[in-house]
Write an enzyme that holds these catalytic residues in place. Structure first.
Site, short mmCIF file in Angstrom:
data_model
loop_
_atom_site.label_atom_id
_atom_site.label_comp_id
_atom_site.label_asym_id
_atom_site.label_seq_id
_atom_site.Cartn_x
_atom_site.Cartn_y
_atom_site.Cartn_z
N ASN A 1 0.87 -1.18 0.00
CA ASN A 1 0.00 0.00 0.00
C ASN A 1 0.91 1.23 0.00
O ASN A 1 1.51 1.54 1.01
CB ASN A 1 -0.89 -0.04 1.26
CG ASN A 1 -1.65 1.25 1.48
OD1 ASN A 1 -1.75 2.09 0.58
ND2 ASN A 1 -2.18 1.42 2.68
N LYS B 1 0.09 4.27 -0.23
CA LYS B 1 -0.52 5.48 0.35
C LYS B 1 -0.31 6.67 -0.60
O LYS B 1 -0.31 6.47 -1.81
CB LYS B 1 0.05 5.73 1.75
CG LYS B 1 -0.04 4.46 2.61
CD LYS B 1 0.19 4.68 4.05
CE LYS B 1 0.05 3.34 4.77
NZ LYS B 1 0.10 3.45 6.21
N HIS C 1 -9.34 1.08 4.99
CA HIS C 1 -8.06 1.27 5.69
C HIS C 1 -8.27 2.24 6.85
O HIS C 1 -9.07 3.17 6.77
CB HIS C 1 -7.02 1.83 4.71
CG HIS C 1 -5.64 1.86 5.28
ND1 HIS C 1 -5.23 2.86 6.11
CD2 HIS C 1 -4.61 0.99 5.17
CE1 HIS C 1 -3.98 2.61 6.48
NE2 HIS C 1 -3.59 1.48 5.93
N GLU D 1 -6.65 4.66 7.89
CA GLU D 1 -6.47 6.10 7.57
C GLU D 1 -7.72 6.66 6.92
O GLU D 1 -8.04 7.84 7.11
CB GLU D 1 -5.22 6.28 6.69
CG GLU D 1 -3.94 6.12 7.52
CD GLU D 1 -2.75 5.57 6.76
OE1 GLU D 1 -2.74 5.59 5.52
OE2 GLU D 1 -1.79 5.11 7.44
N GLU E 1 -5.14 -4.87 10.74
CA GLU E 1 -4.12 -3.83 10.86
C GLU E 1 -4.33 -3.04 12.15
O GLU E 1 -5.14 -2.11 12.18
CB GLU E 1 -4.21 -2.86 9.67
CG GLU E 1 -3.91 -3.51 8.34
CD GLU E 1 -3.32 -2.49 7.35
OE1 GLU E 1 -2.27 -2.79 6.78
OE2 GLU E 1 -3.90 -1.41 7.19
N GLY F 1 2.77 2.48 10.51
CA GLY F 1 3.68 3.59 10.31
C GLY F 1 4.46 3.99 11.55
O GLY F 1 5.11 5.02 11.59
N SER G 1 3.71 -1.97 10.10
CA SER G 1 5.16 -2.02 10.28
C SER G 1 5.79 -3.36 9.89
O SER G 1 6.76 -3.79 10.51
CB SER G 1 5.54 -1.64 11.72
OG SER G 1 5.20 -0.28 11.97
P1 PGA Z 1 3.09 0.43 7.45
O1 PGA Z 1 1.59 0.61 6.89
O2 PGA Z 1 3.61 -0.84 6.89
O3 PGA Z 1 3.81 1.65 6.95
O4 PGA Z 1 2.99 0.39 8.94
C1 PGA Z 1 0.74 -0.49 6.76
C2 PGA Z 1 -0.59 -0.06 6.20
O5 PGA Z 1 -1.08 1.02 6.57
O6 PGA Z 1 -1.20 -0.78 5.38
#
Ligand code: PGA
Length: 249
Positions: A9, A11, A95, A97, A167, A173, A213
């Protein structure tokens, strides 16, 4: 047997030129990888170029979101048929976010999931608890609510065609990956919910990815868990070498 999926992803990262440069390198690095499905989800403007760059390879392309209508006066939105037309096969839905910053609810997650299925995309539907919810001992309740309201309304035939992603928001992140044990516990709980609603066979077939992560140095421990069927990777999917080493775990 559930086939592993490793999905990236991106983003809100990478221009068209940057996406092309990524694929030039990445497609070569994962050419031999037959043990898993590989998906890359660039931002909308880079999707067409990504699909073109990945054509004929073992890398599939996904969107990070979609609207549930087919077309219409919905300024700023992108529909399933538009995504299909440029070669997308997957779409991330719900997601954290999107839930956190853009008003996504279990109800809109369901609508987007249904739209993805209707228009021939495989939705990767995300669930997960925040740090405050985990610390308050609400993880199970939150996951169950997200599952029951946002997913379990699907008829069995549709449920069989989706992919789930656990998640934990506190791991996204932050560099603070869930331990394989914590992740496995959550995956078991989600699979148990799937079993309660759809039965043994459907629960045994549904793929549940872990996200938050995931890095080349922690992917193996996570993938060793029988209930973890793949990874949804953010930051570490931006670099072709790093993402390839996750794919080739
Ligand atoms: P990250 O994000 O690997 O940067 O923690 C994962 C995600 O939001 O799908």
């Amino acid at each position: 047997m559930r086939k592993t999926i490793i999905a990236g992803n991106w983003k809100m990262y990478k221009t068209v030129a940057e996406a092309k440069a990524f694929f030039q390198r990445f497609v070569e690095l994962v050419r031999e990888a037959a043990h898993c499905e590989i998906v890359v989800c660039p931002p909308f403007p880079a999707l067409a170029a990504a699909a073109e760059a990945a054509a004929g390879s073992n890398v599939a392309i996904g969107a990070q979101n979609l609207y549930w209508g087919k077309e219409g006066a919905f300024t700023g939105e992108v529909s399933g048929p538009m995504l299909r037309a440029i070669g997308c096969q997957y779409a991330i839905v719900g997601h954290s976010e999107r839930r956190q910053y853009f008003g996504e609810t279990n109800e809109t997650v369901l609508k987007r999931t249904q739209a993805a299925l209707e228009y021939g995309l495989t939705p990767i539907v995300c669930v997960g608890e925040t740090l405050a919810q985990r610390e308050a001992g609400q993880t199970g309740a939150v996951l169950i609510e997200q599952f029951r309201q946002g997913i379990a309304v699907l008829p069995a035939g549709q449920f069989a065609r989706i992919v789930l992603a656990y998640e934990p928001v506190w791991a996204i992140g932050t560099g603070r990956v869930a331990t394989p044990q914590i992740a496995a516990d959550a995956h078991r709980l989600i699979r148990a919910e799937a079993r309660a609603v759809y039965g043994e066979e459907a629960a045994g077939a549904i793929r549940i990815l872990y996200g938050g992560s995931v890095k080349p140095d922690n992917v193996q421990g996570l993938m060793a868990q029988p209930d973890i069927d793949g990874a949804l990777v953010g930051g570490a999917s931006l670099d072709p070498v790093s993402f390839a080493s996750i794919v080739n775990f």
